[in-house]
Design a protein around this motif. Structure first.
Motif, PDB file in Angstrom:
ATOM      1  N   TYR A 133       0.336   5.207   1.353  1.00 46.86           N
ATOM      2  CA  TYR A 133      -0.474   6.170   2.078  1.00 46.86           C
ATOM      3  C   TYR A 133       0.101   7.563   1.839  1.00 46.86           C
ATOM      4  O   TYR A 133       1.317   7.744   1.723  1.00 46.86           O
ATOM      5  N   PHE A 146       5.037  -0.186   8.220  1.00 47.27           N
ATOM      6  CA  PHE A 146       5.201   1.055   7.455  1.00 47.27           C
ATOM      7  C   PHE A 146       6.665   1.393   7.217  1.00 47.27           C
ATOM      8  O   PHE A 146       7.529   1.107   8.053  1.00 47.27           O
ATOM      9  N   GLY A 147       6.924   2.054   6.075  1.00 46.91           N
ATOM     10  CA  GLY A 147       8.201   2.706   5.856  1.00 46.91           C
ATOM     11  C   GLY A 147       8.216   4.031   6.607  1.00 46.91           C
ATOM     12  O   GLY A 147       7.208   4.458   7.174  1.00 46.91           O
ATOM     13  N   SER A 148       9.361   4.694   6.585  1.00 50.96           N
ATOM     14  CA  SER A 148       9.511   5.934   7.360  1.00 50.96           C
ATOM     15  C   SER A 148       8.924   7.147   6.645  1.00 50.96           C
ATOM     16  O   SER A 148       8.794   8.210   7.245  1.00 50.96           O
ATOM     17  N   ARG A 187       0.263  17.560   9.516  1.00 53.92           N
ATOM     18  CA  ARG A 187      -0.617  17.586  10.692  1.00 53.92           C
ATOM     19  C   ARG A 187      -1.953  16.871  10.455  1.00 53.92           C
ATOM     20  O   ARG A 187      -2.973  17.213  11.067  1.00 53.92           O
ATOM     21  N   LYS A 188      -1.934  15.888   9.554  1.00 53.47           N
ATOM     22  CA  LYS A 188      -3.114  15.062   9.310  1.00 53.47           C
ATOM     23  C   LYS A 188      -2.728  13.591   9.445  1.00 53.47           C
ATOM     24  O   LYS A 188      -1.542  13.242   9.428  1.00 53.47           O
ATOM     25  N   GLY A 189      -3.732  12.720   9.558  1.00 57.02           N
ATOM     26  CA  GLY A 189      -3.449  11.289   9.564  1.00 57.02           C
ATOM     27  C   GLY A 189      -3.227  10.792   8.144  1.00 57.02           C
ATOM     28  O   GLY A 189      -3.661  11.409   7.174  1.00 57.02           O
ATOM     29  N   PRO A 190      -2.531   9.668   7.987  1.00 54.35           N
ATOM     30  CA  PRO A 190      -2.335   9.101   6.644  1.00 54.35           C
ATOM     31  C   PRO A 190      -3.668   8.670   6.029  1.00 54.35           C
ATOM     32  O   PRO A 190      -4.595   8.293   6.743  1.00 54.35           O
ATOM     33  N   LEU A 232       3.969   7.348   2.494  1.00 56.20           N
ATOM     34  CA  LEU A 232       4.402   6.208   3.293  1.00 56.20           C
ATOM     35  C   LEU A 232       4.041   4.915   2.564  1.00 56.20           C
ATOM     36  O   LEU A 232       2.882   4.735   2.166  1.00 56.20           O
ATOM     37  N   LEU A 276      -5.196   6.215   2.667  1.00 58.90           N
ATOM     38  CA  LEU A 276      -4.810   5.215   1.676  1.00 58.90           C
ATOM     39  C   LEU A 276      -4.917   5.788   0.272  1.00 58.90           C
ATOM     40  O   LEU A 276      -5.946   6.347  -0.120  1.00 58.90           O
ATOM     41  N   GLN A 286       0.192  11.421   3.500  1.00 59.61           N
ATOM     42  CA  GLN A 286      -0.038  12.130   4.762  1.00 59.61           C
ATOM     43  C   GLN A 286       0.272  13.605   4.590  1.00 59.61           C
ATOM     44  O   GLN A 286       1.432  13.991   4.415  1.00 59.61           O
ATOM     45  N   ARG A 323      -0.953  -7.616  13.320  1.00 54.55           N
ATOM     46  CA  ARG A 323      -0.382  -6.286  13.211  1.00 54.55           C
ATOM     47  C   ARG A 323      -0.773  -5.604  11.915  1.00 54.55           C
ATOM     48  O   ARG A 323      -0.604  -4.410  11.780  1.00 54.55           O
ATOM     49  N   GLN A 324      -1.207  -6.361  10.960  1.00 52.89           N
ATOM     50  CA  GLN A 324      -1.734  -5.817   9.719  1.00 52.89           C
ATOM     51  C   GLN A 324      -0.688  -5.146   8.835  1.00 52.89           C
ATOM     52  O   GLN A 324      -0.428  -5.589   7.759  1.00 52.89           O
ATOM     53  N   LEU A 325      -0.147  -4.030   9.256  1.00 53.06           N
ATOM     54  CA  LEU A 325       0.701  -3.222   8.380  1.00 53.06           C
ATOM     55  C   LEU A 325       2.055  -2.897   8.993  1.00 53.06           C
ATOM     56  O   LEU A 325       2.130  -2.549  10.158  1.00 53.06           O
ATOM     57  N   MET A 335       0.815  -1.199   0.000  1.00 52.70           N
ATOM     58  CA  MET A 335       0.000   0.000   0.000  1.00 52.70           C
ATOM     59  C   MET A 335       0.852   1.253   0.000  1.00 52.70           C
ATOM     60  O   MET A 335       1.996   1.234   0.462  1.00 52.70           O
TER      61      MET A 335
END
Lengths: 114, 113
Positions: free
Chosen positions: B36, B103-105, B41-44, B88, B46, B38, B99-101, B34
């Motif tokens: 994402y 993430f990269g940095s 100051r917001k959430g990621p 991301l 998809l 971002q 854990r599902q996902l 996936m």
């Protein structure tokens, strides 16, 4: 409908104090996740709730961290005796079910520990 | 070594440029990939979701997965200032995994008007 909401949006606290962060998931979403995002870094998994099953707490970094969820609604993440390294954005996400990979994120709570 | 590596950037391009964002990974069990986006100051949120190897296109965005090289890419054509955000990558083994996902940095992208 409404997305995932989190409160407070910002929290500044002194080292050693306890803090409580709140997450309201999307209605009907049975899965809920907490992540920590340090500056310039990716999302670090903390804890996962799925319905009434026992939560997966394997990502919690220490016993100072705990989280609760009431049924399939609100969740709170509590950090006791905060340390400066706890400073980060704490993100909450929800998804329809355990097998559904699309997670919907809230805007996060920016925690600063002085 | 992290399970997922992503060049943090920052990456700055002129409007209209083609952007290439990349991630490498070490866990050969990852099957779901996936991207994402971002905003500050917001959430990621998809953006793209692919299963196994191959390409997927959605408007100006193309996601590419090469499982043999453990390498995924996101291409943005005709980039716009509104594309300025952190991107991301995220990966998962099976949908039922707890854990599902992973993430990269994230790569910070700025598209200059």
């Amino acid at each position: 409908g409404a997305g995932v909401s989190q409160s407070p949006s910002n929290k500044v606290t002194e080292k050693g104090k306890d803090v409580e962060l709140r997450c309201d998931p999307i209605s009907g979403h049975t899965a809920l996740y907490w992540y920590r995002q340090r500056l310039g870094q990716g999302l670090e998994f903390l804890i996962y709730f799925q319905g009434n099953s026992a939560p997966d707490k394997s990502g919690l970094p220490s016993d100072r961290f705990s989280a609760e969820r009431t049924g399939e609604s609100v969740s709170t993440l509590t950090i006791q005796r905060t340390q400066q390294e706890d400073s980060a954005v704490y993100l909450c996400a929800s998804s329809l079910a355990r097998g559904n990979l699309e997670q919907f994120f809230g805007p996060g709570t920016r925690l600063t520990v002085l | 070594q992290k399970e997922v590596e992503q060049d943090p950037g920052p990456l700055s391009v002129p409007e209209g440029a083609i952007v290439s964002l990349n991630c490498t990974y070490s866990n050969s069990a990852f099957q779901y990939f996936m991207w994402y986006r971002q905003y500050s100051r917001k959430g990621p949120e998809l953006l793209m979701y692919t299963y196994s190897s191959g390409n997927k296109e959605d408007g100006r965005f193309t996601a590419q997965v090469d499982k043999s090289s453990k390498y995924i890419s996101l291409f943005i054509r005709d980039s716009q200032p509104s594309d300025s955000a952190t991107y991301l990558c995220a990966m998962s083994t099976l949908p039922g995994s707890a854990r599902q996902l992973t993430f990269g940095s994230g790569t910070q992208l700025t598209v200059l008007p």
